[in-house]
Structures are given as C-alpha cells and as structure tokens.
Design a protein around this motif. Structure first.
Motif, mmCIF file in Angstrom:
data_model
loop_
_atom_site.group_PDB
_atom_site.id
_atom_site.type_symbol
_atom_site.label_atom_id
_atom_site.label_comp_id
_atom_site.label_asym_id
_atom_site.label_seq_id
_atom_site.Cartn_x
_atom_site.Cartn_y
_atom_site.Cartn_z
ATOM 1 N N ILE A 185 11.558 -5.472 -7.486
ATOM 2 C CA ILE A 185 10.974 -4.367 -6.734
ATOM 3 C C ILE A 185 12.096 -3.691 -5.951
ATOM 4 N N PRO A 186 12.151 -2.350 -5.952
ATOM 5 C CA PRO A 186 13.229 -1.694 -5.203
ATOM 6 C C PRO A 186 13.166 -2.082 -3.719
ATOM 7 N N ASP B 207 8.038 2.853 -7.904
ATOM 8 C CA ASP B 207 8.408 1.509 -8.334
ATOM 9 C C ASP B 207 9.592 1.585 -9.300
ATOM 10 N N ASN B 208 10.184 0.418 -9.571
ATOM 11 C CA ASN B 208 11.196 0.342 -10.611
ATOM 12 C C ASN B 208 10.584 0.743 -11.943
ATOM 13 N N ASP C 137 -9.777 -10.034 -7.774
ATOM 14 C CA ASP C 137 -8.858 -9.999 -6.633
ATOM 15 C C ASP C 137 -8.233 -8.624 -6.500
ATOM 16 N N TYR C 138 -8.431 -8.018 -5.343
ATOM 17 C CA TYR C 138 -7.873 -6.694 -5.098
ATOM 18 C C TYR C 138 -6.386 -6.798 -4.767
ATOM 19 N N VAL C 139 -5.555 -6.015 -5.469
ATOM 20 C CA VAL C 139 -4.108 -5.976 -5.199
ATOM 21 C C VAL C 139 -3.674 -4.521 -5.007
ATOM 22 N N LEU C 140 -2.523 -4.355 -4.375
ATOM 23 C CA LEU C 140 -2.086 -3.005 -3.994
ATOM 24 C C LEU C 140 -0.621 -2.802 -4.376
ATOM 25 N N PRO C 141 -0.368 -2.422 -5.623
ATOM 26 C CA PRO C 141 1.031 -2.131 -5.998
ATOM 27 C C PRO C 141 1.441 -0.744 -5.492
ATOM 28 N N PRO C 142 2.749 -0.520 -5.355
ATOM 29 C CA PRO C 142 3.218 0.742 -4.759
ATOM 30 C C PRO C 142 3.227 1.906 -5.751
ATOM 31 N N ASN D 141 8.814 -1.883 -13.997
ATOM 32 C CA ASN D 141 7.457 -2.303 -13.633
ATOM 33 C C ASN D 141 6.403 -1.287 -14.068
ATOM 34 N N ALA E 18 -3.608 -7.246 0.521
ATOM 35 C CA ALA E 18 -4.183 -5.974 0.063
ATOM 36 C C ALA E 18 -5.528 -5.737 0.743
ATOM 37 N N ILE F 279 10.301 -1.193 -0.821
ATOM 38 C CA ILE F 279 9.004 -0.928 -1.466
ATOM 39 C C ILE F 279 8.282 -2.260 -1.617
ATOM 40 N N GLU F 280 6.985 -2.264 -1.318
ATOM 41 C CA GLU F 280 6.252 -3.537 -1.292
ATOM 42 C C GLU F 280 5.036 -3.550 -2.209
ATOM 43 N N TYR F 281 4.771 -4.714 -2.785
ATOM 44 C CA TYR F 281 3.493 -5.002 -3.455
ATOM 45 C C TYR F 281 2.641 -5.778 -2.454
ATOM 46 N N TYR F 282 1.375 -5.447 -2.365
ATOM 47 C CA TYR F 282 0.470 -6.286 -1.572
ATOM 48 C C TYR F 282 -0.401 -7.118 -2.516
ATOM 49 N N MET F 283 -0.252 -8.431 -2.396
ATOM 50 C CA MET F 283 -1.011 -9.345 -3.230
ATOM 51 C C MET F 283 -2.396 -9.564 -2.592
ATOM 52 N N PRO F 284 -3.306 -10.290 -3.314
ATOM 53 C CA PRO F 284 -4.726 -10.289 -2.906
ATOM 54 C C PRO F 284 -5.020 -10.310 -1.403
#
Lengths: 330, 330
Positions: free
Chosen positions: A8-9, B48-49, B40-45, B52, A20, A12-17
């Motif tokens: 991931i750059p 991104d690269n 499961d709710y997730v929140l990717p940006p 991904n 999120a 920049i963030e991913y929010y996991m379950p």
C-alpha cells in the motif's frame, strides 16, 4: 492477481472489518452533530471541474490539486485537495450570496505534496457558516468542531485562537515582495527570533516593527495573555482593541463550554491555508504530532454587485479521529 | 471565486441537502443488510497502488483506471475503476486463500471511458464470497443483492441468470483470434442473427455451431426456457446438464424468495466485466435504461501452491438506488 504482496502506498490506508465499521459509526455520529447544530449536510463529488475546486484563490490548494483529462469531453477534471471551495459554490447556488447559510460535508480528498508522514488520502469533514459572521458564529463553529473531535474520546482539547489580520497588517506595512514576505512568515511560524532579527537587518526594515513582532511572538499562551497583547499593541500604537476584545469574548465563551477545553492564544500562528486572513482557530489534542483541526474566517466569493460573502468554518481529517479513538482504547 | 457559474462535468453530481442525507441513510441501511447476511464490511482506499487495482487480469478495468505520479515517492498511484480487485487483495491478506470469507464494501470509483450518459463517478457497493462457491453461495449473494436494490423502493426486480462457460466453451471450439472473438461476442450481445450468419460465412466456420448459437440466442426468457435449453444442448451434444440443473436450482430458489422478483434466463448475455466466466446474475428494474446490478463467479487469484481461489459477488452503483427511490416518490 499479478503480485500477491500487499503493498500500500505510504500515507494510504485500508480499513479492515473492525476499523471499517468504527469509521462508518463515526460518520453517522458526525451527521447527528451536524443536525443538532442545524448545519445542512451536502455531498459534493470527489472529481470536479477545476473551477469548482480552485475558486478560493489559494495557491497552496492549487498546487496540491491533481488533474487528468476526460477523453470523452476533452476537458480537465480535478481531484479535490479541499472540499471548502465546493461548499462556497454550493452556497452561491443556493443563496446567491444573500442571508445566512450553514453547510456541513465530509468526503475523500487527496494531498500528494504533503509531508512524508502525512496521510495522502484524508477524509475531510467540516462545517461552514456563510453570511453574517460575528463572534457568536465563530463560537458556534468552534463548539461544533469540539463535539466532532470529542468523538475520538479525547479527554483534553486545546483550542488555539488567533487573528491573522493583526500580524498581516504589520507585514503589509513592511512593503516586502511576495517571496520575502513568505520567507518572513516562515520565520515567524518557526518563532526563530534570531533569524527574524537578521532578516530585518538584512532588509533594512524598521526596528520598531521588529520589536513589535518579537513582543507578539513572546506573549503566546493561555487566555490571560490577551491583556498583555492589548498593552503591547497600545504601546506600538496598533489600533486593534476591538479585535482583541472579540478574541477575548470567544475565548471566555469557549473555555466555559466544556471542562475538557483549554484555550491558547497566539497571534503569530500563520499555518492555515492562505485564504484565511482574520480570526483563526486551531485544535490540538495530547499525543498527536500536529493540529487535529483548523478553521477560521474568510471571504468565500464576491457577488456580481461586488459584495463580499463572508464565511467562517473548520475542517479536520476524520481518519485522525478514528486513529485517536484507537489510541485511547489501548 | 474565479467564475460564479456552477458548471459540473457531465456524469458527475452534487447532492444538495435533502438528497445528501437520503444518500447517507441508504449507506446506513446497506450496512445493516451486510450485517444481517454476515458479510464483513471493509474500506479500501480510493487511491491505491496499481497492483492492488488491476489484479483481476481484466483489460477493460485496466483501460478505465486513471493513474498519476506521486512526486514524493516517484511511483504511480491509480484511482480505482472497480473495488473488487482490492477486495481480492484483502481476502488474500486475511485468509491466505484458505476457508470461506465474506466481504462487503462501498465507495467512490471513477469510470471515464464510459458512455456519455453514464455516471463518471459511481458509488460502487457490493459483496463478495470467497472459498467454496456453490449454488447456495450464489443464492445468498443474489438475495443480498435483491435486498440492496429493494432500498430503492422498487416493486419489481428482474434477475437474469446465465452461465458464461457454456457459450465460452462453444466460442473456444471456433479457434478465433482475440479480435475476431470479441467481434463475435459483440454480435451475440446485440443478438444480431443476420450479422452472426455473415460472420460465420465469412470466416468459414462450422454450420452446426452457428445453429447452436442461434438456437441459444432464441431461447432466452423466463424460468421455463431452461427445459428447452437442456434439449438444445442435448441435440448438439454439448455436455452441460449439471450446469443447467444448477441454474435451475438457483432460479427456482430466487423466484420463491420474494414476490417482487422475476427470473429471466439468458446464456448469451456477455456484458459483464471480463473476469467473470461462469454463473452470472444481472438485475433489472422497470424504467431504468440499463442493468441496475450485476455479478457472478470468478477466480479471484491463484495461491502460491497454484490453487485457484474461487469467488462470487455482485456490485451496483448506490447512486442509481438513490435515483430510483426519487423516481418512485414522484
């Protein structure tokens, strides 16, 4: 999948379950606060015409806005670095610059040219009041800002108050060119008194102005310094009593608002986006390396009849609030 | 403000107070549906690269993804045209390709090279099931999809079911090059029988294959056509009985699920993003010029041990749901 490594750059963030859902809960709670304060929630798009993104005449925003070509229309589309300009457009559409209007918003923005440690993809949330801007409007906005920050569970919030017009007026009297002015502003922000002295000497500037600036830098502190600031300004014959009284009124009112609030006064804090030039407010929380929110008064636009549309508002990154709420739970 | 005219690019929308709140309410209700189905709710940006964003080997997504340079790191960052590839990355991170996993998501995407009438900035929402994909998984996903569409207040939803592997296997036996194959797919999508006949004649292809394709095009319709399809495939000695039985099971189950659901079967509907190649499902509602949702089975990635990670999922544009809900209220 070309590469299984999950890279991931930076910034920049991913929010996991779990995160999120917590983030979505923050948004819902923020909407409740907007409703309580009667701010109309609006939703401008993340991609927009450049004209809607760059309309506050702020070169620092212009520099951070990414653009790309829409092949179909041949026109350039921008990705917003700030939502405030879009809100000014919405206010003009709805009010044509008449009466008061309150708007609140949230959404993704991108800020590429920022510090290596900064988030590239903040989730900006904020509120703007247009029309008759008075001390009570600022108080309303600052209280709203404190409530949003309190969603993090923070037990201590410092509100730093200032009025950029005082130092700006002093700087104007020095008649510097843009480059030198911005160099001096940087030195003032860093409170580098030795270098400010050298700067004044090198450019052969008035000694009284130097002493005034140094005096103002040295009196930042809690609410009590406002009296000292008043005396300093009187001593140097700067007519700004009404402005200091206004700051004092806001400071007193906010300090009584909630136990968790502390007040700081600093007339020499010039970090804001450069469209603000009057009363500014910045919020800090312990253990957070930079300010958590900032805002202030500004001129949103000028109507056809050449009337300035005044506004005051704040914004912050809701991802910081999520981050602080997790720190608090540790 | 440089220009007071409020000019918004085609296909990009501002949501003013009432709509904006309705849209946030839709999101909250969607989250409740995800929870009910245990996704499961997730929140990717949104930024991104590229790795991904482009990991499903789908050239149509690759072509729509906008990239720009991050000056600080010197690397390219993309703006997503589809969230599904990010969800596949998340599944790999969390499960390493083992067991079952269910994820749901929503967020802004951009699709520039689309039709002039299409939205450039959809708000994609969807759910993906990874692991053991069976008819009951598809049924679960389709029911979830129907519940999300029902947030619009629509009283009639048509679910079109298909299995791309049947027509794909027929196309493979024709041994066409990529360009000709995609030309034939376009003709099949348009159901242009006259032109398909000319295409076969021009390329000197087997007459029986032509008749098979024409027969399959002609039998699309309600759940009852599955029996006819079975007979056609038997007649042409295509071994796909298990696949048709599976479709029949799903169709029967979904048609009984809710009064408002109608079923259509079409084995020659090839519009999906090209990473899907097995069971596909598309949802339509009356008075909407295109499909409102689509999904299907696909291979999300291949693990180090060369094991395919199967998945099934759908997505739709939540802005379409808001639009439909407003039409319904007129």
């Amino acid at each position: 999948m070309k590469n299984k490594n999950f890279c991931i750059p930076n910034g920049i963030e991913y929010y996991m379950p779990k995160e999120a859902l917590e983030f979505e809960r923050l948004k819902v709670n923020a909407l409740k606060i907007f409703k309580k304060y009667k701010y109309d929630y609006v939703l401008p798009p993340i991609f927009d015409n450049l004209d809607n993104l760059l309309n506050l005449k702020s070169s620092d925003i212009d520099n951070e806005t990414i653009t790309f070509l829409d092949k179909l229309s041949g026109s350039e589309i921008g990705i917003r670095a700030d939502i405030t300009p879009q809100i000014a457009k919405i206010d003009f559409q709805i009010t044509h610059g008449k009466g008061n209007a309150r708007f609140a918003y949230m959404g993704d923005i991108i800020r590429l040219s920022s510090n290596l440690f900064d988030r590239k993809n903040p989730y900006q949330i904020g509120a703007e009041h247009f029309g008759n801007v008075s001390k009570s409007t600022d108080i309303e906005i600052i209280k709203l800002m404190i409530e949003i920050i309190s969603l993090s569970g923070e037990k201590k919030i410092i509100i730093e108050l200032g009025n950029l017009s005082i130092i700006n007026n002093i700087l104007t009297t020095l008649a510097l060119n843009d480059k030198n002015k911005s160099m001096l502003i940087d030195l003032i922000n860093l409170k580098s008194i030795t270098e400010i002295k050298s700067f004044f000497k090198f450019h052969n500037l008035q000694k009284t102005k130097l002493n005034l600036i140094i005096d103002l830098i040295n009196v930042s502190g809690d609410i009590m310094v406002l009296k000292e600031i008043k005396n300093i300004l009187k001593k140097y014959k700067v007519n700004a009593e009404a402005k200091i009284n206004e700051l004092n009124y806001i400071a007193q009112s906010i300090s009584k608002y909630k136990e968790l609030v502390g007040i700081q006064v600093d007339l020499c804090e010039l970090h804001s986006f450069n469209y603000q030039s009057d009363i500014v407010y910045t919020a800090y929380v312990p253990n957070f390396r930079k300010e958590i929110a900032r805002g202030g008064r500004y001129i949103a636009y000028t109507t056809e009849k050449n009337i300035s549309r005044y506004a005051t508002g704040f914004s912050l990154d809701l991802k910081d609030i999520l981050y602080m709420s997790k720190i608090g739970k540790k």
